[in-house]
Scaffold this active site. Structure first.
Site, short mmCIF file in Angstrom:
data_model
loop_
_atom_site.label_atom_id
_atom_site.label_comp_id
_atom_site.label_asym_id
_atom_site.label_seq_id
_atom_site.Cartn_x
_atom_site.Cartn_y
_atom_site.Cartn_z
N HIS A 165 0.97 -1.19 0.12
CA HIS A 165 0.11 -0.23 0.03
C HIS A 165 0.80 1.21 0.02
CE1 HIS A 165 -2.97 2.89 1.18
NE2 HIS A 165 -3.97 2.10 0.65
N GLU A 176 -7.80 -4.97 -0.36
CA GLU A 176 -8.43 -5.63 -1.65
C GLU A 176 -8.31 -7.21 -1.37
OE1 GLU A 176 -10.01 -3.66 -3.46
OE2 GLU A 176 -8.80 -2.35 -4.71
N1 COA Z 1 4.10 -7.37 -4.72
C1 COA Z 1 5.39 -7.40 -5.20
N2 COA Z 1 6.26 -6.14 -5.05
C2 COA Z 1 5.70 -5.19 -4.65
C3 COA Z 1 4.29 -5.33 -4.25
C4 COA Z 1 3.63 -6.38 -4.31
N3 COA Z 1 2.13 -6.34 -4.13
N4 COA Z 1 4.02 -3.89 -4.02
C5 COA Z 1 5.19 -3.00 -3.88
N5 COA Z 1 6.05 -3.80 -4.42
C6 COA Z 1 7.47 -3.62 -4.55
C7 COA Z 1 7.50 -2.47 -5.85
O1 COA Z 1 7.38 -3.04 -6.88
C8 COA Z 1 8.80 -1.79 -5.31
O2 COA Z 1 10.12 -2.49 -5.75
P1 COA Z 1 11.21 -1.90 -6.69
O3 COA Z 1 11.65 -0.67 -5.84
O4 COA Z 1 12.00 -3.24 -6.73
O5 COA Z 1 10.44 -1.33 -7.83
C9 COA Z 1 8.97 -1.73 -3.97
O6 COA Z 1 7.89 -2.84 -3.34
C10 COA Z 1 8.36 -0.80 -2.92
O7 COA Z 1 7.20 -0.40 -3.78
P2 COA Z 1 6.37 0.96 -3.17
O8 COA Z 1 7.04 2.15 -3.97
O9 COA Z 1 6.27 1.11 -1.82
O10 COA Z 1 4.90 0.86 -3.65
P3 COA Z 1 3.75 2.05 -4.22
O11 COA Z 1 3.40 2.77 -3.14
O12 COA Z 1 4.28 2.63 -5.32
O13 COA Z 1 2.63 1.04 -4.76
C11 COA Z 1 0.87 -0.32 -4.58
C12 COA Z 1 1.45 0.67 -3.80
C13 COA Z 1 -0.42 -0.40 -3.80
C14 COA Z 1 0.33 0.27 -6.16
C15 COA Z 1 1.70 -1.52 -4.62
O14 COA Z 1 1.78 -2.22 -3.47
C16 COA Z 1 1.00 -2.98 -5.58
O15 COA Z 1 1.14 -2.83 -6.70
N6 COA Z 1 0.23 -3.72 -4.85
C17 COA Z 1 -0.40 -4.69 -5.76
C18 COA Z 1 -1.84 -4.27 -6.30
C19 COA Z 1 -2.74 -3.98 -5.15
O16 COA Z 1 -3.06 -4.69 -4.37
N7 COA Z 1 -3.39 -2.79 -5.43
C20 COA Z 1 -4.55 -2.39 -4.44
C21 COA Z 1 -4.17 -1.26 -3.64
S1 COA Z 1 -5.38 -0.84 -2.37
#
Ligand code: COA
Length: 362
Positions: free
Chosen positions: A250, A308
């Site tokens: 998140h 989710e």
């Molecule tokens: N699975 C695998 N890796 C993940 C991840 C996940 N669910 N969520 C974050 N990461 C990774 C990112 O790819 C990033 O890696 P990198 O530095 O090698 O690129 C690292 O963790 C840090 O990510 P971060 O910048 O903290 O994430 P964000 O704030 O941009 O993204 C989300 C937040 C929700 C978009 C992301 O966690 C995600 O895509 N989750 C899956 C989709 C989902 O469940 N969405 C519903 C949200 S309520």
């Protein structure tokens, strides 16, 4: 202008003062207009929650019916405009919801939170119903919003346990700080545009898999894993392939999303009433495996279950098909979008950030 882009995702950038909700990412707390989400999701009706968002206070005893009637009126008004909208021609529920909502006009009575919230439920239900081969079912004014939404999809009133589980979900997701779809709605509202346009923009933002599009894929993931003892191996392979685990991580939370626990509790109540999708044990095993694997891969960035993850399991247990998950998210979140539109309009301030030019010099 010499500005530097340091946070292209706008993380940590405060764009509004709001009285609507507070997301505490460090402690894993969600407060909606002064009330903890745990308390609200344990028995507050969707109508009362909507009133809290739209007026700032839960309804007084004896005044419970006001918002219920306004929502029922909104559903009836939207249903009267449904045939022209034809949601069934869209394969995707969010495409249908966006298109049908876009047909509304603010000066045709769709300028209030209740009218728009009623409309989104009618259009989301009509799409699910028509895609399943049925004809749209007219709303029933005598039913609460959550129960009527299920009834409009299924053709008959749901059991109290299923209606209560869906209601807990709608209450849980109704508002959540400055999330992407809420921000989209506020940007549109800030231009002085109408509420229908703001809600259409928000629906478009919610569709994305990084926002409201995750729960369907979460269920796909559970199906692909199949058995709890396969979870660790499957998750490792996904991460090794560079794919994200849906329902995990998140932007704000550094601990488990409090809404995951609230929905897990609602699932427990549903199971006690004898209703189950049969996936709760598997989901818990996958969550444990994913949390462990993500901790190993990103030791400095806590990535835990988000809303989710258990949305998928709960809506499946309620009996909704996975293609209806994202539209159902909109059925709850639209209450928050409408509240934010009101709040943004009251500021009278245009949201207009800057960009830094990196193209060739002129
Ligand atoms: N699975 C695998 N890796 C993940 C991840 C996940 N669910 N969520 C974050 N990461 C990774 C990112 O790819 C990033 O890696 P990198 O530095 O090698 O690129 C690292 O963790 C840090 O990510 P971060 O910048 O903290 O994430 P964000 O704030 O941009 O993204 C989300 C937040 C929700 C978009 C992301 O966690 C995600 O895509 N989750 C899956 C989709 C989902 O469940 N969405 C519903 C949200 S309520």
């Amino acid at each position: 202008m010499d500005t530097t882009v340091t946070r292209s995702g706008l993380e940590g950038v405060v764009v509004a003062d709001t009285r609507l909700s507070e997301v505490d990412g460090e402690r894993g707390r969600l407060v909606v207009a002064g009330h903890d989400i745990e308390g609200l999701a344990g028995g507050t009706s969707f109508e009362a929650l909507a009133e809290l968002l739209w007026t700032g206070a839960l309804p007084q005893a004896g005044a419970q019916g006001r918002t219920r009637e306004a929502l029922a009126e909104g559903r009836a008004r939207a249903f009267a405009r449904l045939e022209a909208a034809g949601p069934g021609r869209f394969a995707d529920g969010m495409d249908a919801l966006r298109a049908t909502t876009a047909q509304l006009a603010a000066d045709d009575g769709f300028d209030t939170p209740a009218a728009l919230t009623g409309a989104v439920a009618v259009f989301a239900a009509a799409w699910a119903r028509v895609r399943a081969g049925g004809r749209p079912v007219a709303p029933d004014r005598s039913l609460p919003h959550a129960a009527d939404y299920l009834r409009m999809i299924e053709g008959e009133a749901p059991t109290p346990a299923r209606a209560a589980a869906l209601e807990a979900y709608l209450v849980t997701v109704a508002d959540h700080g400055m999330n992407a779809s809420t921000f989209a709605a506020r940007v549109v509202a800030s231009t002085g545009s109408d509420p229908v346009s703001a809600i259409v923009a928000a629906i478009g933002a919610l569709k994305g898999p990084l926002h409201g599009g995750a729960p369907g894929p979460v269920l796909d993931m559970l199906d692909a894993i199949g058995e709890p003892d396969q979870a660790a191996q499957w998750v490792e392979a996904e991460l090794a392939a560079g794919r994200r685990i849906m329902g995990m991580g998140h932007r704000i939370y550094r601990v488990r999303d409090p809404r995951a626990a609230v929905l897990e509790a609602a699932l427990g109540r549903l199971e006690q009433a004898g209703v189950t999708g049969g996936r709760l044990a598997l989901a818990r095993a996958v969550e444990r495996a994913a949390e462990g694997a993500l901790r190993a891969k990103y030791p400095d960035r806590a990535l835990a279950a988000n809303v989710e993850f258990y949305t998928a399991v709960l809506l499946d247990a309620v009996g909704l098909g996975r293609t209806a998950f994202s539209p159902t998210f909109a059925v709850g979140r639209v209450a928050g979008w409408c509240a934010h539109v009101l709040e943004q309009r009251a500021t009278g301030r245009l949201i207009r950030p800057a960009s830094r030019y990196v193209g060739p010099p002129g």
